[in-house]
Scaffold this motif. Structure first.
Motif, PDB file in Angstrom:
ATOM      1  N   THR A  29       0.837  -1.196   0.000  1.00  0.00           N
ATOM      2  CA  THR A  29       0.000   0.000   0.000  1.00  0.00           C
ATOM      3  C   THR A  29       0.875   1.250   0.000  1.00  0.00           C
ATOM      4  O   THR A  29       0.670   2.174  -0.777  1.00  0.00           O
ATOM      5  CB  THR A  29      -0.919   0.027   1.236  1.00  0.00           C
ATOM      6  OG1 THR A  29      -1.544  -1.233   1.341  1.00  0.00           O
ATOM      7  CG2 THR A  29      -1.959   1.111   1.117  1.00  0.00           C
ATOM      8  N   VAL A  30       1.881   1.232   0.882  1.00  0.00           N
ATOM      9  CA  VAL A  30       2.796   2.369   0.962  1.00  0.00           C
ATOM     10  C   VAL A  30       3.527   2.539  -0.369  1.00  0.00           C
ATOM     11  O   VAL A  30       3.635   3.645  -0.893  1.00  0.00           O
ATOM     12  CB  VAL A  30       3.801   2.150   2.113  1.00  0.00           C
ATOM     13  CG1 VAL A  30       4.859   3.231   2.113  1.00  0.00           C
ATOM     14  CG2 VAL A  30       3.066   2.119   3.439  1.00  0.00           C
ATOM     15  N   ASP A  31       3.977   1.401  -0.934  1.00  0.00           N
ATOM     16  CA  ASP A  31       4.674   1.462  -2.223  1.00  0.00           C
ATOM     17  C   ASP A  31       3.762   2.010  -3.311  1.00  0.00           C
ATOM     18  O   ASP A  31       4.190   2.809  -4.137  1.00  0.00           O
ATOM     19  CB  ASP A  31       5.148   0.063  -2.649  1.00  0.00           C
ATOM     20  CG  ASP A  31       6.274  -0.431  -1.752  1.00  0.00           C
ATOM     21  OD1 ASP A  31       6.797   0.392  -0.974  1.00  0.00           O
ATOM     22  OD2 ASP A  31       6.610  -1.622  -1.830  1.00  0.00           O
ATOM     23  N   GLU A  32       2.511   1.535  -3.295  1.00  0.00           N
ATOM     24  CA  GLU A  32       1.575   1.968  -4.339  1.00  0.00           C
ATOM     25  C   GLU A  32       1.317   3.467  -4.231  1.00  0.00           C
ATOM     26  O   GLU A  32       1.223   4.159  -5.244  1.00  0.00           O
ATOM     27  CB  GLU A  32       0.250   1.189  -4.230  1.00  0.00           C
ATOM     28  CG  GLU A  32       0.341  -0.262  -4.670  1.00  0.00           C
ATOM     29  CD  GLU A  32       0.854  -0.430  -6.097  1.00  0.00           C
ATOM     30  OE1 GLU A  32       0.391   0.286  -6.997  1.00  0.00           O
ATOM     31  OE2 GLU A  32       1.742  -1.280  -6.301  1.00  0.00           O
ATOM     32  N   ILE A  33       1.197   3.972  -2.997  1.00  0.00           N
ATOM     33  CA  ILE A  33       0.978   5.410  -2.825  1.00  0.00           C
ATOM     34  C   ILE A  33       2.201   6.175  -3.330  1.00  0.00           C
ATOM     35  O   ILE A  33       2.080   7.196  -4.001  1.00  0.00           O
ATOM     36  CB  ILE A  33       0.662   5.755  -1.349  1.00  0.00           C
ATOM     37  CG1 ILE A  33      -0.713   5.196  -0.979  1.00  0.00           C
ATOM     38  CG2 ILE A  33       0.697   7.262  -1.108  1.00  0.00           C
ATOM     39  CD1 ILE A  33      -1.105   5.378   0.472  1.00  0.00           C
ATOM     40  N   ALA A  34       3.388   5.648  -3.027  1.00  0.00           N
ATOM     41  CA  ALA A  34       4.616   6.292  -3.500  1.00  0.00           C
ATOM     42  C   ALA A  34       4.655   6.317  -5.028  1.00  0.00           C
ATOM     43  O   ALA A  34       5.022   7.315  -5.641  1.00  0.00           O
ATOM     44  CB  ALA A  34       5.832   5.551  -2.949  1.00  0.00           C
ATOM     45  N   LYS A  35       4.214   5.205  -5.650  1.00  0.00           N
ATOM     46  CA  LYS A  35       4.196   5.121  -7.117  1.00  0.00           C
ATOM     47  C   LYS A  35       3.211   6.133  -7.691  1.00  0.00           C
ATOM     48  O   LYS A  35       3.471   6.781  -8.701  1.00  0.00           O
ATOM     49  CB  LYS A  35       3.767   3.707  -7.545  1.00  0.00           C
ATOM     50  CG  LYS A  35       4.923   2.821  -7.955  1.00  0.00           C
ATOM     51  CD  LYS A  35       4.391   1.603  -8.687  1.00  0.00           C
ATOM     52  CE  LYS A  35       4.696   0.337  -7.929  1.00  0.00           C
ATOM     53  NZ  LYS A  35       3.958  -0.826  -8.392  1.00  0.00           N
ATOM     54  N   ARG A 193      -5.514   6.855   8.619  1.00  0.00           N
ATOM     55  CA  ARG A 193      -5.994   5.949   7.572  1.00  0.00           C
ATOM     56  C   ARG A 193      -4.780   5.331   6.876  1.00  0.00           C
ATOM     57  O   ARG A 193      -3.954   4.712   7.527  1.00  0.00           O
ATOM     58  CB  ARG A 193      -6.928   6.687   6.609  1.00  0.00           C
ATOM     59  CG  ARG A 193      -8.198   7.153   7.313  1.00  0.00           C
ATOM     60  CD  ARG A 193      -9.178   7.778   6.347  1.00  0.00           C
ATOM     61  NE  ARG A 193      -8.689   9.018   5.799  1.00  0.00           N
ATOM     62  CZ  ARG A 193      -8.963  10.206   6.318  1.00  0.00           C
ATOM     63  NH1 ARG A 193      -9.720  10.314   7.366  1.00  0.00           N
ATOM     64  NH2 ARG A 193      -8.495  11.297   5.770  1.00  0.00           N
ATOM     65  N   LEU A 194      -4.609   5.518   5.573  1.00  0.00           N
ATOM     66  CA  LEU A 194      -3.477   4.880   4.893  1.00  0.00           C
ATOM     67  C   LEU A 194      -2.265   5.792   4.750  1.00  0.00           C
ATOM     68  O   LEU A 194      -1.255   5.406   4.190  1.00  0.00           O
ATOM     69  CB  LEU A 194      -3.913   4.392   3.509  1.00  0.00           C
ATOM     70  CG  LEU A 194      -4.710   3.095   3.520  1.00  0.00           C
ATOM     71  CD1 LEU A 194      -5.189   2.777   2.132  1.00  0.00           C
ATOM     72  CD2 LEU A 194      -3.865   1.953   4.050  1.00  0.00           C
ATOM     73  N   GLN A 195      -2.405   7.033   5.236  1.00  0.00           N
ATOM     74  CA  GLN A 195      -1.310   7.976   5.023  1.00  0.00           C
ATOM     75  C   GLN A 195      -0.258   7.839   6.114  1.00  0.00           C
ATOM     76  O   GLN A 195      -0.565   7.988   7.289  1.00  0.00           O
ATOM     77  CB  GLN A 195      -1.837   9.410   5.042  1.00  0.00           C
ATOM     78  CG  GLN A 195      -2.977   9.657   4.070  1.00  0.00           C
ATOM     79  CD  GLN A 195      -2.622   9.263   2.669  1.00  0.00           C
ATOM     80  OE1 GLN A 195      -1.598   9.682   2.149  1.00  0.00           O
ATOM     81  NE2 GLN A 195      -3.441   8.446   2.046  1.00  0.00           N
ATOM     82  N   ASP A 196       0.970   7.560   5.706  1.00  0.00           N
ATOM     83  CA  ASP A 196       2.055   7.532   6.682  1.00  0.00           C
ATOM     84  C   ASP A 196       2.320   8.944   7.176  1.00  0.00           C
ATOM     85  O   ASP A 196       2.347   9.886   6.391  1.00  0.00           O
ATOM     86  CB  ASP A 196       3.333   6.999   6.019  1.00  0.00           C
ATOM     87  CG  ASP A 196       3.219   5.510   5.792  1.00  0.00           C
ATOM     88  OD1 ASP A 196       2.400   4.890   6.489  1.00  0.00           O
ATOM     89  OD2 ASP A 196       3.946   4.977   4.930  1.00  0.00           O
ATOM     90  N   LEU A 197       2.527   9.073   8.478  1.00  0.00           N
ATOM     91  CA  LEU A 197       2.816  10.389   9.037  1.00  0.00           C
ATOM     92  C   LEU A 197       4.310  10.487   9.329  1.00  0.00           C
ATOM     93  O   LEU A 197       4.915   9.535   9.814  1.00  0.00           O
ATOM     94  CB  LEU A 197       2.019  10.593  10.324  1.00  0.00           C
ATOM     95  CG  LEU A 197       0.505  10.582  10.143  1.00  0.00           C
ATOM     96  CD1 LEU A 197      -0.183  10.526  11.494  1.00  0.00           C
ATOM     97  CD2 LEU A 197       0.051  11.798   9.370  1.00  0.00           C
ATOM     98  N   ILE A 270       3.284  17.447  -4.660  1.00  0.00           N
ATOM     99  CA  ILE A 270       1.935  16.956  -4.915  1.00  0.00           C
ATOM    100  C   ILE A 270       1.630  15.882  -3.886  1.00  0.00           C
ATOM    101  O   ILE A 270       2.469  15.052  -3.582  1.00  0.00           O
ATOM    102  CB  ILE A 270       1.792  16.455  -6.362  1.00  0.00           C
ATOM    103  CG1 ILE A 270       0.335  16.129  -6.662  1.00  0.00           C
ATOM    104  CG2 ILE A 270       2.698  15.282  -6.657  1.00  0.00           C
ATOM    105  CD1 ILE A 270       0.025  16.077  -8.150  1.00  0.00           C
ATOM    106  N   LYS A 271       0.450  15.970  -3.317  1.00  0.00           N
ATOM    107  CA  LYS A 271       0.058  14.969  -2.321  1.00  0.00           C
ATOM    108  C   LYS A 271      -1.341  14.490  -2.618  1.00  0.00           C
ATOM    109  O   LYS A 271      -2.125  15.199  -3.212  1.00  0.00           O
ATOM    110  CB  LYS A 271       0.131  15.551  -0.914  1.00  0.00           C
ATOM    111  CG  LYS A 271       1.542  16.056  -0.635  1.00  0.00           C
ATOM    112  CD  LYS A 271       1.871  16.199   0.804  1.00  0.00           C
ATOM    113  CE  LYS A 271       3.228  16.854   0.935  1.00  0.00           C
ATOM    114  NZ  LYS A 271       4.091  16.210   1.903  1.00  0.00           N
ATOM    115  N   ARG A 272      -1.614  13.318  -2.183  1.00  0.00           N
ATOM    116  CA  ARG A 272      -2.846  12.590  -2.378  1.00  0.00           C
ATOM    117  C   ARG A 272      -4.037  13.538  -2.447  1.00  0.00           C
ATOM    118  O   ARG A 272      -4.553  14.211  -1.831  1.00  0.00           O
ATOM    119  CB  ARG A 272      -2.894  11.579  -1.241  1.00  0.00           C
ATOM    120  CG  ARG A 272      -4.055  10.763  -1.076  1.00  0.00           C
ATOM    121  CD  ARG A 272      -4.678  10.621   0.277  1.00  0.00           C
ATOM    122  NE  ARG A 272      -4.538  11.652   1.254  1.00  0.00           N
ATOM    123  CZ  ARG A 272      -5.593  12.253   1.803  1.00  0.00           C
ATOM    124  NH1 ARG A 272      -6.788  12.019   1.412  1.00  0.00           N
ATOM    125  NH2 ARG A 272      -5.393  13.112   2.788  1.00  0.00           N
TER     126      ARG A 272
END
Lengths: 272, 103
Positions: A29-35, A193-197, A270-272
């Motif tokens: 999930t973290v990787d996908e968000i980074a991608k 949620r899914l966002q790393d802080l 740019i962020k989610r």
């Protein structure tokens, strides 16, 4: 009996099968968000704000019909290049420590002749037709510091005092949830949620977080400034509203900006 | 009038890579405002890119395309110093044309 044992072992096998993907899922999930972020980086709509901000910076506006090119962001009147990497700082003409947004409001009042209420009227766009001039100006000015190492000074006593207040605020817990910045940003691996802080008590986390704001928020369709970031953190903590350009907001900005010293500034991001 | 696009066009080998950021709300017509009233659809319907008088890309867009859309594509040919022209038209009939020099 043998039958029973077999069932038992197949259950264990099943559990293992279930358990492994869920462990993997977190990583992916973290990787996908980074991608996702990397894919968006190429066409960051923040550039549209930068272009509008540059125009606003040069345009003659306000009751006195002057441009902001006489505005001193700390490196001399009209110098934009690298200015953001040294903010917040003490300004002798206002006898106050200011961040970029407070300084812009000050220039709009002192040089363009706006009233303070007018200059601060709509600092944040609403994602639709209502656009914020300050968000655009911030996008332009911060883009001119891209690649410049953060270098915030605490040489003036008022700057040092601001930093100390900001530090206190960061570790202060209060409000209905007995919450503080440090609750979410004081440990590795925390999430909303899914966002790393980011862990802002570590150099790496503090640098990465501060140097990637302002940012275009895809979910809001707006470019968000650092004042907005703090305002929204306060809202999420159920703290009283953080007033735009207040000393409290500048103190916290000062604490976080100074802690990012040495890292190359890399925004608007740019962020989610 | 609509805000300008941001266009970058550069030669990659024997083709031209074009990257465009458009300024548009791209309202789907499915959302409601705070009062519960439907926000009318408002989106780009057609995008045309021309080079040297020839159309190199023509697209029909719908409400599924994001706000402030980003478009990237390549076409064969092109030359440094020449111009690429991009036009969009939305469902309200509003249009915007911008051009960029290939680098």
């Amino acid at each position: 009996m043998p039958n029973f044992a077999r069932r038992g072992s197949s259950l264990v096998a099943l559990l293992t099968v279930v358990a492994i993907p869920s462990v993997l899922a977190q990583g992916t999930t973290v990787d996908e968000i980074a991608k996702y972020r990397a894919a968006l980086q190429d066409g960051n709509p923040a550039e549209l704000w930068e272009a509008r901000g540059e125009e606003l910076w040069k345009q003659k506006r306000g009751p006195r019909q002057t441009s902001l090119e006489q505005c001193d962001l700390g490196l001399g009147a009209g110098v934009v290049k690298g200015a953001y990497a040294r903010l917040p700082r003490y300004f002798a003409d206002a006898d106050r420590v200011m961040d970029l947004e407070t300084r812009l409001v000050w220039c709009m009042v002192a040089q363009q002749g706006y009233t303070e209420a007018d200059a601060k009227k709509s600092p944040f766009g609403n994602g639709n037709a209502k656009k914020s001039d300050i968000e655009a100006l911030v996008a332009y000015i911060t883009s001119e510091s891209r690649g410049v190492p953060m270098n915030v000074s605490l040489a003036h006593p008022k700057e040092a005092a601001m930093y100390r207040i900001g530090e206190k605020m960061f570790y202060f817990r209060g409000g209905p949830h007995d919450f503080g910045c440090v609750t979410c940003h004081g440990e590795d691996g925390k999430r909303i949620r899914l966002q790393d802080l980011p862990n802002l008590t570590k150099l790496e986390g503090a640098q990465k977080a501060y140097t990637t704001w302002p940012a275009y928020r895809v979910s809001q369709g707006e470019l968000r400034t650092f004042q907005w970031r703090l305002y929204d953190c306060f809202r999420q903590q159920r703290f009283p509203e953080l007033l735009y350009g207040s000393d409290a907001s500048i103190a916290l900005t000062m604490f976080l900006a100074r802690n990012a010293n040495g890292a190359a500034f890399d925004a608007p991001a740019i962020k989610r | 009038m609509a805000d300008p696009m941001k266009i970058r066009a550069s030669m990659v080998g024997d083709s031209t890579e074009v990257k465009v950021l458009m300024n548009h709300e791209m309202e789907t017509g499915q959302r409601k405002d705070a009062q519960g009233a439907v926000i009318p659809a408002w989106f780009i319907q057609s995008v045309t890119v021309t080079y040297g008088g020839k159309t190199v890309l023509a697209a029909q867009w719908g409400p599924a395309v994001s706000k402030n859309p980003f478009l990237s594509f390549k076409f064969k040919g092109g030359a440094k110093g020449e111009k690429v022209t991009i036009t969009w038209i939305d469902n309200k009939g509003d249009k915007r044309t911008d051009e960029a020099t290939i680098t």
